[in-house]
Design a protein around this motif. Structure first.
Motif, mmCIF file in Angstrom:
data_model
loop_
_atom_site.group_PDB
_atom_site.id
_atom_site.type_symbol
_atom_site.label_atom_id
_atom_site.label_comp_id
_atom_site.label_asym_id
_atom_site.label_seq_id
_atom_site.Cartn_x
_atom_site.Cartn_y
_atom_site.Cartn_z
ATOM 1 N N PHE A 46 0.837 -1.213 0.000
ATOM 2 C CA PHE A 46 0.000 0.000 0.000
ATOM 3 C C PHE A 46 0.865 1.254 0.000
ATOM 4 C CE2 PHE A 46 -3.582 -2.686 1.561
ATOM 5 C CZ PHE A 46 -4.514 -2.272 0.629
ATOM 6 N N ALA A 47 1.940 1.234 0.774
ATOM 7 C CA ALA A 47 2.810 2.411 0.852
ATOM 8 C C ALA A 47 3.488 2.686 -0.479
ATOM 9 C CB ALA A 47 3.857 2.209 1.945
ATOM 10 N N ALA A 48 3.872 1.617 -1.195
ATOM 11 C CA ALA A 48 4.588 1.784 -2.467
ATOM 12 C C ALA A 48 3.646 1.907 -3.655
ATOM 13 C CB ALA A 48 5.529 0.593 -2.686
ATOM 14 N N GLY A 49 2.348 1.653 -3.445
ATOM 15 C CA GLY A 49 1.395 1.706 -4.556
ATOM 16 C C GLY A 49 1.589 0.579 -5.535
ATOM 17 N N SER A 50 2.045 -0.575 -5.065
ATOM 18 C CA SER A 50 2.377 -1.695 -5.950
ATOM 19 C C SER A 50 1.280 -2.762 -5.945
ATOM 20 C CB SER A 50 3.702 -2.331 -5.524
ATOM 21 O OG SER A 50 3.926 -3.543 -6.235
ATOM 22 N N LEU A 51 0.632 -2.959 -7.111
ATOM 23 C CA LEU A 51 -0.343 -4.032 -7.244
ATOM 24 C C LEU A 51 0.353 -5.389 -7.212
ATOM 25 C CD1 LEU A 51 -3.266 -4.936 -7.742
ATOM 26 C CD2 LEU A 51 -2.811 -4.778 -10.210
ATOM 27 N N ALA A 52 1.569 -5.446 -7.737
ATOM 28 C CA ALA A 52 2.304 -6.716 -7.758
ATOM 29 C C ALA A 52 2.554 -7.220 -6.337
ATOM 30 C CB ALA A 52 3.625 -6.557 -8.507
ATOM 31 N N LEU A 53 2.954 -6.292 -5.437
ATOM 32 C CA LEU A 53 3.180 -6.703 -4.051
ATOM 33 C C LEU A 53 1.871 -7.110 -3.378
ATOM 34 C CD1 LEU A 53 5.817 -4.161 -2.651
ATOM 35 C CD2 LEU A 53 6.147 -6.570 -3.244
ATOM 36 N N LEU A 54 0.796 -6.375 -3.646
ATOM 37 C CA LEU A 54 -0.495 -6.732 -3.060
ATOM 38 C C LEU A 54 -1.000 -8.056 -3.628
ATOM 39 C CD1 LEU A 54 -2.245 -3.233 -2.982
ATOM 40 C CD2 LEU A 54 -1.246 -4.503 -1.063
ATOM 41 N N THR A 55 -0.722 -8.296 -4.916
ATOM 42 C CA THR A 55 -1.079 -9.579 -5.519
ATOM 43 C C THR A 55 -0.313 -10.710 -4.856
ATOM 44 O OG1 THR A 55 -1.517 -8.507 -7.654
ATOM 45 C CG2 THR A 55 -1.194 -10.886 -7.684
ATOM 46 N N GLY A 63 9.643 1.858 -7.048
ATOM 47 C CA GLY A 63 10.391 0.709 -7.546
ATOM 48 C C GLY A 63 11.331 0.097 -6.519
ATOM 49 N N ALA A 64 12.009 0.940 -5.757
ATOM 50 C CA ALA A 64 12.981 0.423 -4.789
ATOM 51 C C ALA A 64 12.288 -0.422 -3.717
ATOM 52 C CB ALA A 64 13.736 1.579 -4.142
ATOM 53 N N ALA A 65 11.143 0.060 -3.221
ATOM 54 C CA ALA A 65 10.409 -0.688 -2.199
ATOM 55 C C ALA A 65 9.922 -2.024 -2.745
ATOM 56 C CB ALA A 65 9.227 0.139 -1.696
ATOM 57 N N VAL A 66 9.460 -2.005 -3.999
ATOM 58 C CA VAL A 66 9.002 -3.245 -4.636
ATOM 59 C C VAL A 66 10.154 -4.232 -4.764
ATOM 60 C CG1 VAL A 66 8.073 -4.246 -6.769
ATOM 61 C CG2 VAL A 66 7.131 -2.099 -5.893
ATOM 62 N N LEU A 67 11.307 -3.741 -5.233
ATOM 63 C CA LEU A 67 12.463 -4.618 -5.461
ATOM 64 C C LEU A 67 12.936 -5.270 -4.167
ATOM 65 C CD1 LEU A 67 14.731 -5.762 -7.203
ATOM 66 C CD2 LEU A 67 15.976 -3.610 -6.868
ATOM 67 N N TRP A 68 13.158 -4.462 -3.130
ATOM 68 C CA TRP A 68 13.707 -5.018 -1.896
ATOM 69 C C TRP A 68 12.714 -5.921 -1.165
ATOM 70 C CZ3 TRP A 68 18.585 -5.223 -1.740
ATOM 71 C CH2 TRP A 68 19.378 -4.201 -2.288
ATOM 72 N N THR A 69 11.437 -5.568 -1.232
ATOM 73 C CA THR A 69 10.425 -6.432 -0.601
ATOM 74 C C THR A 69 10.316 -7.759 -1.331
ATOM 75 O OG1 THR A 69 9.184 -4.453 0.046
ATOM 76 C CG2 THR A 69 8.029 -6.565 0.181
ATOM 77 N N ALA A 70 10.375 -7.695 -2.657
ATOM 78 C CA ALA A 70 10.291 -8.932 -3.442
ATOM 79 C C ALA A 70 11.511 -9.817 -3.198
ATOM 80 C CB ALA A 70 10.169 -8.595 -4.931
ATOM 81 N N LEU A 71 12.687 -9.218 -3.087
ATOM 82 C CA LEU A 71 13.894 -10.004 -2.798
ATOM 83 C C LEU A 71 13.782 -10.687 -1.432
ATOM 84 C CD1 LEU A 71 16.710 -7.615 -4.136
ATOM 85 C CD2 LEU A 71 15.920 -9.776 -5.154
ATOM 86 N N ALA A 72 13.246 -9.954 -0.459
ATOM 87 C CA ALA A 72 13.027 -10.570 0.855
ATOM 88 C C ALA A 72 12.000 -11.688 0.748
ATOM 89 C CB ALA A 72 12.549 -9.511 1.852
#
Length: 306
Positions: free
Chosen positions: A43-52, A124-133
Motif C-alpha cells: 500500500f505504501a509503495a502503490g504496488s499491485l504486484a506486491l499486493l497480488t 520501484g525500490a520498495a518493490v524490489l527489496w520487498t520482493a527479494l526478501a
C-alpha cells in the motif's frame, strides 16, 4: 468361494506425521509474518504486484492451515458410517485450494489489466527489496514443505501454492528493477499478470488431480485393462469381472474384482497367487477379491439370476 482382504491401513510412522505437521506450522508462521509486512509495503509503495503477492500468500496460509486440519481429520480411525475414516478430507482440502487459486487469479487478473491501462506511481525500490526478501522467505518455506510427505495431495497442494508464490516474487523483483531503472510503472501490472497465470496453472492442476480421486478414476499407472490382462494371465484364472481400481486418498490405491478360476483349483490359493501378482506388478496392498469356481451355472456379480 473365497474372498481376500489384504488391507494396509497404516498412516506411516507417527514420527513422520508429527514431523510433517511441524514443518507445515513453521512454514505457516513464516508466511503469515511476511504477508503482514508485504501488505503494509504494498500500500505504501502503490504496488499491485506486491499486493497480488500478498493475496497469494494469504491463499498459501489458508492452504497450509487446511492441510494441517485435513491431516488431523485423515488420521482419525474409521468409525460409524465412515468405513475409510476421513482420509478424503485431504482431497477436499486440495479442491478448496485449487478453487481459491482460480477465483483469486480471476479477480487479480482484472485488476492487473486495469492497472496496465492506467499505470499509477509505484516505488520501484520498495518493490524490489520487498520482493527479494519474499524470495528468501518463500525459499525457506519451500524447503520446509518440500521435506514433508508430498505423496499426499494435501501437502502437495500447499507446496504448489508456495512454489507458485516463489516464482511470483521473482517476477515482482524483476518488475521492481525495471521500474527503478527505467521508470516504466506498467511493469508492476505485467508482473501481476505473470503471477495470475502461475496461479491459474497451479489451481487447475490441483482441481484435475483431486477430481480424479473424487470421481474414483483409476490412478495414474494403474490402467484397468492392463491389470485385468495381468490377472487373467495368472495360472488357472478363467475370467475377471467387475474390476474396479480407485484411490481412497492420494497415494492409497484400492482394487476389487470377481475372479473365476478352474474348478479343480483351490480358491484360497488362487486368491493368494493373484494378490502376489498385483503386489509385484503394481504394489497394490488394498485388494478385495471374490474368487469362485467357473461353471455354467455361476453368474458374474451384479447379474440377477432368472
Amino acid at each position: 468361494m473365497g474372498a481376500g482382504h489384504d488391507h494396509d491401513h497404516g498412516h506411516g510412522p507417527k514420527v513422520s506425521a508429527t514431523t510433517d505437521r511441524r514443518l507445515l506450522v513453521w512454514a505457516l508462521a513464516l508466511i503469515l509474518a511476511f504477508m503482514a509486512v508485504e501488505v503494509v509495503v504494498g500500500f505504501a509503495a502503490g504496488s499491485l504486484a506486491l499486493l497480488t503477492d500478498a493475496a497469494h500468500m494469504l491463499t498459501d496460509a489458508a492452504a497450509i492451515a487446511l492441510a494441517l486440519l485435513a491431516m488431523r481429520l485423515a488420521a482419525r480411525p474409521p468409525r460409524g458410517g465412515y468405513t475409510y475414516g476421513l482420509k478424503r478430507a485431504e482431497i477436499l482440502s486440495a479442491q478448496a485450494n485449487g478453487i481459491t487459486l482460480i477465483l483469486l487469479a480471476g479477480w487479480l487478473g482484472v485488476e492487473a489489466v486495469l492497472r496496465l491501462l492506467d499505470p499509477g506511481e509505484v516505488a520501484g525500490a520498495a518493490v524490489l527489496w520487498t520482493a527479494l526478501a519474499g524470495i528468501v522467505v518463500n525459499l525457506v518455506a519451500t524447503v520446509l514443505i518440500g521435506r514433508a510427505n508430498r505423496r499426499s495431495l494435501n501437502i502437495e497442494g500447499a507446496y504448489q501454492h508456495i512454489l507458485t508464490d516463489l516464482a511470483a516474487f521473482i517476477a515482482t523483483a524483476a518488475a521492481g528493477a525495471v521500474i527503478l531503472l527505467t521508470g516504466f510503472t506498467g511493469a508492476d501490472a505485467i508482473a501481476s499478470l505473470i503471477v495470475v497465470a502461475l496461479m491459474l496453472k497451479a489451481g487447475l492442476a490441483l482441481l484435475r488431480d483431486s477430481g480424479r480421486v473424487l470421481l474414483e478414476r483409476a490412478p495414474r499407472g494403474l490402467e484397468p485393462a492392463g491389470i485385468n490382462a495381468r490377472m487373467r494371465a495368472v495360472e488357472g484364472v478363467v475370467d475377471v469381472h467387475d474390476l474396479h481400481v480407485w484411490e481412497i486418498t492420494s497415494g492409497e490405491p484400492a482394487l476389487s474384482a470377481h475372479v473365476l478360476v478352474r474348478p479343480e483349483l483351490d480358491c484360497h490359493g488362487a486368491r493368494l497367487a493373484i494378490e502376489a501378482e498385483l503386489y509385484e506388478g503394481y504394489r497394490l496392498t488394498h485388494t478385495t477379491l471374490q474368487v469362485d469356481h467357473a461353471g455354467p451355472d455361476l453368474l458374474p456379480i451384479g447379474r440377477a439370476a432368472p
